[in-house]
Design a protein around this motif. Structure first.
Motif, PDB file in Angstrom:
ATOM      1  N   VAL A  86      22.346   3.178   9.127  1.00 12.69           N
ATOM      2  CA  VAL A  86      21.678   1.879   9.034  1.00 12.69           C
ATOM      3  C   VAL A  86      20.390   2.079   8.257  1.00 12.69           C
ATOM      4  O   VAL A  86      19.517   2.863   8.646  1.00 12.69           O
ATOM      5  N   TRP A  87      20.267   1.375   7.145  1.00 14.03           N
ATOM      6  CA  TRP A  87      19.121   1.498   6.244  1.00 14.03           C
ATOM      7  C   TRP A  87      18.116   0.405   6.608  1.00 14.03           C
ATOM      8  O   TRP A  87      18.329  -0.775   6.345  1.00 14.03           O
ATOM      9  N   THR A  88      17.032   0.813   7.237  1.00 14.75           N
ATOM     10  CA  THR A  88      16.032  -0.157   7.694  1.00 14.75           C
ATOM     11  C   THR A  88      14.756  -0.116   6.855  1.00 14.75           C
ATOM     12  O   THR A  88      14.134  -1.155   6.634  1.00 14.75           O
ATOM     13  N   THR A  89      14.336   1.057   6.416  1.00 18.86           N
ATOM     14  CA  THR A  89      13.111   1.197   5.617  1.00 18.86           C
ATOM     15  C   THR A  89      13.375   2.133   4.449  1.00 18.86           C
ATOM     16  O   THR A  89      14.381   2.845   4.413  1.00 18.86           O
ATOM     17  N   GLN A 119      24.631   0.481   5.989  1.00 17.92           N
ATOM     18  CA  GLN A 119      24.416  -0.954   6.082  1.00 17.92           C
ATOM     19  C   GLN A 119      22.926  -1.254   6.033  1.00 17.92           C
ATOM     20  O   GLN A 119      22.119  -0.575   6.674  1.00 17.92           O
ATOM     21  N   ARG A 120      22.549  -2.263   5.286  1.00 17.12           N
ATOM     22  CA  ARG A 120      21.148  -2.684   5.180  1.00 17.12           C
ATOM     23  C   ARG A 120      20.861  -3.705   6.268  1.00 17.12           C
ATOM     24  O   ARG A 120      21.465  -4.773   6.328  1.00 17.12           O
ATOM     25  N   ARG A 121      19.941  -3.352   7.171  1.00 16.07           N
ATOM     26  CA  ARG A 121      19.555  -4.249   8.259  1.00 16.07           C
ATOM     27  C   ARG A 121      18.065  -4.092   8.515  1.00 16.07           C
ATOM     28  O   ARG A 121      17.462  -3.072   8.184  1.00 16.07           O
ATOM     29  N   ASP A 122      17.488  -5.122   9.130  1.00 19.18           N
ATOM     30  CA  ASP A 122      16.082  -5.017   9.536  1.00 19.18           C
ATOM     31  C   ASP A 122      15.915  -4.020  10.678  1.00 19.18           C
ATOM     32  O   ASP A 122      14.933  -3.283  10.741  1.00 19.18           O
ATOM     33  N   LYS A 134      30.653  -5.769  10.878  1.00 20.69           N
ATOM     34  CA  LYS A 134      30.702  -4.472  10.213  1.00 20.69           C
ATOM     35  C   LYS A 134      31.456  -3.447  11.057  1.00 20.69           C
ATOM     36  O   LYS A 134      32.086  -2.535  10.521  1.00 20.69           O
ATOM     37  N   ALA A 135      31.403  -3.591  12.374  1.00 23.61           N
ATOM     38  CA  ALA A 135      32.166  -2.682  13.233  1.00 23.61           C
ATOM     39  C   ALA A 135      33.662  -2.864  13.006  1.00 23.61           C
ATOM     40  O   ALA A 135      34.424  -1.887  13.000  1.00 23.61           O
ATOM     41  N   ALA A 136      34.096  -4.113  12.801  1.00 25.17           N
ATOM     42  CA  ALA A 136      35.509  -4.358  12.500  1.00 25.17           C
ATOM     43  C   ALA A 136      35.884  -3.752  11.151  1.00 25.17           C
ATOM     44  O   ALA A 136      36.972  -3.180  10.990  1.00 25.17           O
TER      45      ALA A 136
END
Length: 495
Positions: A86-89, A119-122, A134-136
């Motif tokens: 997970v890409w947060t910063t 995945q890009r997420r906050d 995204k899990a699916a």
């Protein structure tokens, strides 16, 4: 008997030739007892007695592979994994570098990496880490690649772990569990194994699960009754209690081992022997540097966390001063706090040292991130006040522009190559300059009958000059106050 005789004639002749008691033995003879017309249809193919009792191989059942590489692969049974981050910063390159490091960790643990997604997420999803949609999609990737494990580039909560497994239908582990697994494989000493076991139990305690009878109640512990009063505790609660008891026992054992190492450390302090600790990112070349400086013969391998157990070796500066050189466990970004806590007694070698050689991989794409990650752990163990020399290793394979940038940013730094020996002489000279020096300068004429004082001056102090005269050994040394007092009676009057 001839080959033209018929079966009926053979039977009649047998009756006249053999007495009644020997007829059964005669029937066992091969040329007499068997006939194709009668026995062939009844018994089928005939075998000798030894053949009937022997094992017979059934052709076509073996599934053994003939290619030796495939056979070895099958015996290892490597886990096939898909990586998730997970890409947060930071930038996309930072996220890709983090996932590449996770892939190296997975390969070190013995897994085969099939694919990796980011995945890009906050912030990570509270339920499934990457969100239900995204899990699916991840489930489809797992089915497509035939993976049996998903590794997440972060530490998952127990709830995230369970819910993501429910979606992808394969085993899910996080970065912390992966690092703990590597440590468990590589720990060799009794203390290292105990520290890893403690960290694993701390990690597993909140992640215990119960199915079926694991959630059923045990009998109550009522006093004086039939042991049925009260609801009792579930089996999973019993397991947690046992783990806590094991953790308490493990902490006591580690504390006892710490006492032994502390005694050795106090002995070095008593003898006023300076200590140097080698710290740095995993696979930066710390063990290679220790071997180059001292000839220690420590295991060197191009793998993450190849050596975990601290190694202390005796070394000598170009000026003849003795000091100890300690190789410590490698660090990594987001090092699990369970490991930092469990290995705290081992990492105290860094905090108690007089000088830190901070080794960084000059050929790494982002050496600055390695420096920051190691300094964060050094700060956690309370070693921020110890002087530091940044040793940029693998200079022979590094980009010259990266070397120039690091040497410019890090004021107290030096570029070396533990493999080729480049810069090692300059590093030894720098260590000699940075090590603390004894405060008192003494000139003494020590009689030859007091050779132990001369030996102590060499071992505990810094000998500036030495001359053998008719009266004894004339020394000019820098020593600590205790040794200076012992040398005081032998100070020449002229001095």
């Amino acid at each position: 008997m001839t080959s033209s005789s018929s079966p009926s004639q053979d039977t009649k002749r047998l009756a006249h030739t053999y007495p009644e008691g020997l007829r059964a033995d005669a029937l066992m003879e091969e040329d007499v007892a068997w006939s194709h017309e009668i026995d062939g249809e009844r018994d089928g193919d005939q075998f000798d007695r030894s053949e009937r009792a022997a094992l017979r191989r059934v052709v076509g059942l073996s599934t053994e592979l003939e290619d030796v590489t495939e056979v070895e692969y099958r015996q290892l049974r490597l886990e096939r994994v898909v990586l998730v981050g997970v890409w947060t910063t930071g930038t996309a390159q930072d996220a890709e570098n983090s996932l590449a490091e996770l892939a190296a960790l997975a390969e070190t643990a013995g897994a085969l990496v099939l694919d990796g997604v980011i995945q890009r997420r906050d912030k990570p999803d509270a339920a499934t880490y990457i969100g239900s949609g995204k899990a699916a999609e991840l489930r489809d990737i797992v089915l497509e690649t035939g993976a049996d494990t998903v590794i997440c580039d972060g530490e998952l909560s127990p709830g995230q772990l369970i819910q993501l497994e429910d979606v992808v239908k394969v085993k899910v582990i996080d970065r912390t569990a992966l690092i703990l697994d590597i440590f468990a494989q590589h720990a060799k000493s009794r203390e290292g194994k105990a520290q890893v076991a403690l960290a694993q139990m701390q990690y597993m305690l909140p992640r215990l699960r119960g199915w079926g009878q694991s959630l059923s109640r045990q009998m109550g512990g009522g006093r004086g009754g039939l042991a049925t009063r009260g609801p009792g505790e579930t089996k999973i609660e019993t397991d947690r209690r046992r783990i806590r008891e094991k953790m308490a026992k493990m902490r006591r054992e580690i504390a006892d081992m710490k006492t032994g190492r502390e005694v050795k450390r106090q002995e070095r302090r008593r003898n006023k022997v300076p200590s140097v600790a080698i710290a740095g990112y995993t696979n930066a070349g710390k063990s290679s540097l220790l071997n180059r400086l001292t000839g220690a013969g420590v295991l060197v391998e191009n793998a993450l966390f190849a050596t975990l157990d601290p190694t202390v070796r005796r070394a000598e500066t170009p000026g003849g001063r003795l000091y100890t050189l300690a190789d410590t466990v490698g660090f990594v970004r987001h090092l699990p706090h369970h490991l930092v806590e469990a290995f705290r007694s081992t990492m105290e070698e860094v905090g108690d040292s007089d000088l830190i050689l901070h080794v960084v991989d000059g050929s790494h794409p982002t050496p600055e991130e390695q420096l920051a990650a190691v300094r964060e752990v050094i700060r956690d163990v309370g070693a921020t006040g110890v002087p530091e020399i940044v040793v940029i290793n693998k200079a022979d394979a590094a980009d010259p522009l990266v070397l120039q940038r690091l040497l410019r940013v890090e004021k107290r730094s030096i570029a070396v190559s533990a493999r080729t020996g480049q810069g090692i002489a300059e590093l030894l000279a720098l260590i000699d300059d940075e090590l603390p020096r004894p405060a008192v300068e003494v000139v003494a004429l020590v009689p030859y009958t007091h050779g132990k004082l001369v030996a102590r001056a060499h071992a505990e102090g810094e000998v500036l000059s030495e001359e053998h005269t008719a009266e004894g050994t004339l020394l000019k040394v820098r020593v600590h106050e205790e040794l200076a007092a012992d040398l005081g009676p032998y100070t020449p009057v002229s001095a």
